[in-house]
Design an enzyme around this catalytic site. Structure first.
Site, PDB file in Angstrom:
ATOM      1  CB  SER A  95      35.965  25.527  54.388  1.00  0.00           C
ATOM      2  OG  SER A  95      33.991  25.223  53.947  1.00  0.00           O
ATOM      3  CB  CYS A  96      31.872  26.012  58.347  1.00  0.00           C
ATOM      4  SG  CYS A  96      32.476  24.865  59.508  1.00  0.00           S
ATOM      5  CE1 TYR A 123      30.665  19.518  61.373  1.00  0.00           C
ATOM      6  CE2 TYR A 123      31.037  21.326  60.226  1.00  0.00           C
ATOM      7  CZ  TYR A 123      31.065  20.265  60.644  1.00  0.00           C
ATOM      8  OH  TYR A 123      32.012  19.029  59.658  1.00  0.00           O
ATOM      9  CG  HIS A 166      26.883  19.393  52.841  1.00  0.00           C
ATOM     10  ND1 HIS A 166      26.877  18.124  53.396  1.00  0.00           N
ATOM     11  CD2 HIS A 166      26.899  19.823  54.196  1.00  0.00           C
ATOM     12  CE1 HIS A 166      27.767  18.166  54.748  1.00  0.00           C
ATOM     13  NE2 HIS A 166      27.791  19.616  54.653  1.00  0.00           N
TER      14      HIS A 166
HETATM   15  O1  GFB Z   1      25.583  22.091  51.279  1.00  0.00           O
HETATM   16  P1  GFB Z   1      25.059  23.002  52.616  1.00  0.00           P
HETATM   17  O2  GFB Z   1      23.423  22.481  53.164  1.00  0.00           O
HETATM   18  O3  GFB Z   1      25.835  23.875  53.242  1.00  0.00           O
HETATM   19  O4  GFB Z   1      24.522  23.961  51.516  1.00  0.00           O
HETATM   20  P2  GFB Z   1      26.981  25.448  53.739  1.00  0.00           P
HETATM   21  C1  GFB Z   1      24.471  25.049  50.900  1.00  0.00           C
HETATM   22  C2  GFB Z   1      24.321  26.468  49.737  1.00  0.00           C
HETATM   23  O5  GFB Z   1      22.635  25.820  49.073  1.00  0.00           O
HETATM   24  C3  GFB Z   1      23.374  27.087  50.886  1.00  0.00           C
HETATM   25  C4  GFB Z   1      21.624  26.068  49.280  1.00  0.00           C
HETATM   26  O6  GFB Z   1      23.108  28.479  50.319  1.00  0.00           O
HETATM   27  C5  GFB Z   1      21.801  26.425  50.718  1.00  0.00           C
HETATM   28  O7  GFB Z   1      20.644  27.149  51.439  1.00  0.00           O
HETATM   29  N1  GFB Z   1      20.869  25.055  48.284  1.00  0.00           N
HETATM   30  C6  GFB Z   1      19.817  24.646  47.698  1.00  0.00           C
HETATM   31  C7  GFB Z   1      20.183  23.943  49.523  1.00  0.00           C
HETATM   32  N2  GFB Z   1      19.242  23.692  47.761  1.00  0.00           N
HETATM   33  C8  GFB Z   1      19.960  23.238  48.560  1.00  0.00           C
HETATM   34  C9  GFB Z   1      19.284  21.528  49.581  1.00  0.00           C
HETATM   35  O8  GFB Z   1      17.868  20.953  49.149  1.00  0.00           O
HETATM   36  N3  GFB Z   1      19.629  21.313  50.751  1.00  0.00           N
HETATM   37  C10 GFB Z   1      20.340  21.847  51.732  1.00  0.00           C
HETATM   38  N4  GFB Z   1      21.201  21.335  52.066  1.00  0.00           N
HETATM   39  N5  GFB Z   1      21.073  23.165  50.575  1.00  0.00           N
HETATM   40  C11 GFB Z   1      27.417  23.405  55.312  1.00  0.00           C
HETATM   41  C12 GFB Z   1      27.901  23.921  56.971  1.00  0.00           C
HETATM   42  O9  GFB Z   1      27.380  24.812  54.798  1.00  0.00           O
HETATM   43  O10 GFB Z   1      29.044  22.892  55.106  1.00  0.00           O
HETATM   44  C13 GFB Z   1      28.463  22.906  57.552  1.00  0.00           C
HETATM   45  O11 GFB Z   1      26.576  23.606  57.708  1.00  0.00           O
HETATM   46  C14 GFB Z   1      29.891  22.333  56.567  1.00  0.00           C
HETATM   47  O12 GFB Z   1      29.496  23.193  59.027  1.00  0.00           O
HETATM   48  C15 GFB Z   1      29.544  21.757  54.868  1.00  0.00           C
HETATM   49  O13 GFB Z   1      31.060  23.408  57.140  1.00  0.00           O
HETATM   50  C16 GFB Z   1      30.710  21.894  54.437  1.00  0.00           C
HETATM   51  O14 GFB Z   1      28.050  25.436  52.512  1.00  0.00           O
HETATM   52  O15 GFB Z   1      25.829  26.363  54.086  1.00  0.00           O
END
Ligand code: GFB
Length: 298
Positions: A95-96, A123, A166
């Site tokens: 979805s990104c 990505y 994630h």
């Molecule tokens: O799941 P996530 O890493 O990816 O982060 P995206 C989603 C949201 O959760 C962001 C918050 O606003 C993060 O700041 N968040 C809170 C956290 N605590 C945490 C934590 O401990 N770990 C992580 N990882 N996030 C990805 C893309 O984006 O989604 C990829 O970078 C891909 O390209 C994927 O599309 C599906 O949803 O922001």
């Protein structure tokens, strides 16, 4: 995570002639190795679920690797599928690919109508190139290559490394470890305001099999559940499922990423497919899976 879910769906549907390789057995970034594999095994149907993936921090840190390795994997597999007369290929995006400020819910038509979210632009560009490869091989060579865009995923075999994962697996691990160690607080990244949609990997596996059987068009298809929630609401849900009784501390030095990415799934619904695992149920079964396989995951 996605590959193993597609395999489970195929097996439960009775398919037993599956040609499977782990990344250590076949490095899809290696052009010659991929060419040899296709020439030797001549697969008839290809699910291209392999990719270098990660959460917001990994995407933002390893920008070159995310761009280069994903382009290598998809270039090799898509081109060899054409060269070796694969009957049908299904490419998985994300979805990104949509512009950061595209109208919500995200419709398939919004592709390439605006600027991307900076934290995952490399990505997203690789994934957009994959969509365009499938479209172009269809137009120039008549290949039946389709593309599928899933929303944020979770489920068995997810990545629980806190630097690379994630948000959903990260929260399961953080709340679990804090509960066991009796810690008073858990750190969650960002402001809690961004909204995300979550699809269980088994629903995606099921949708992939459905589209492989029933969809032959050039335009790609969104896969999601059609509803989202804020990261703050997600954190509260995970906290409750895990049974952590302390407080949440928001670390606003970490990025929020895109403000919202809710998929418009009306195209898929009109074809007759719907998800079956709601987030509350999915979270419970995923926490159980984490508890059972923690030694393998951590
Ligand atoms: O799941 P996530 O890493 O990816 O982060 P995206 C989603 C949201 O959760 C962001 C918050 O606003 C993060 O700041 N968040 C809170 C956290 N605590 C945490 C934590 O401990 N770990 C992580 N990882 N996030 C990805 C893309 O984006 O989604 C990829 O970078 C891909 O390209 C994927 O599309 C599906 O949803 O922001």
């Amino acid at each position: 995570m996605v590959g193993s879910s597609i395999v489970r769906c195929l097996q439960s549907d009775g398919y037993d002639n599956l040609v499977l390789r782990t990344s250590s057995e076949l490095d899809l970034r290696d052009q010659q190795a991929v060419a040899n594999f296709f020439e030797t095994h001549k697969p008839e149907y290809v699910f291209l679920a392999a990719a270098k993936v990660g959460g917001i921090l990994a995407n933002n840190t390893y920008r070159a690797d995310f761009l280069y390795e994903n382009l290598q994997i998809q270039n090799n597999v898509i081109h060899q599928s054409y060269k070796n007369d694969v009957a049908k290929l299904l490419f998985l995006g994300s979805s990104c690919i949509y512009p950061k400020l595209a109208p919500q819910p995200l419709r398939e038509e919004s592709l390439l109508t605006g600027e991307l979210e900076p934290t995952n632009e490399p990505y997203a560009i690789a994934k957009i190139a994959g969509i365009k490869m499938c479209e172009s091989y269809r137009r120039q060579y008549g290949c039946n290559f389709i593309s599928v865009m899933p929303t944020n995923l979770y489920g068995p075999n997810d990545n629980y490394d806190l630097q690379a994962s994630h948000v959903l697996p990260a929260l399961i691990r953080k709340f679990h470890e804090a509960k066991v160690a009796n810690q008073p607080t858990v750190e969650v990244w960002g402001s809690g305001a961004p909204r995300r949609e979550f699809l269980h990997a088994d629903d995606l596996g099921n949708a992939c099999l459905y589209l492989m059987k029933n969809y032959d068009q050039e335009s790609f298809v969104n896969v999601g559940v059609g509803t989202d929630l804020s990261i703050k609401e997600l954190a509260e849900m995970v906290k409750q499922v895990v049974g952590f009784e302390g407080a949440i501390q928001w670390n606003t030095d970490k990025p929020d990423g895109t403000p919202r990415k809710l998929m418009d799934v009306s195209k898929l619904h009109k074809m007759g497919w719907n998800h079956t695992i709601d987030l509350a149920t999915g979270l419970r079964i995923t926490y159980q899976d984490f508890l059972t396989k923690m030694n393998e995951y951590l």
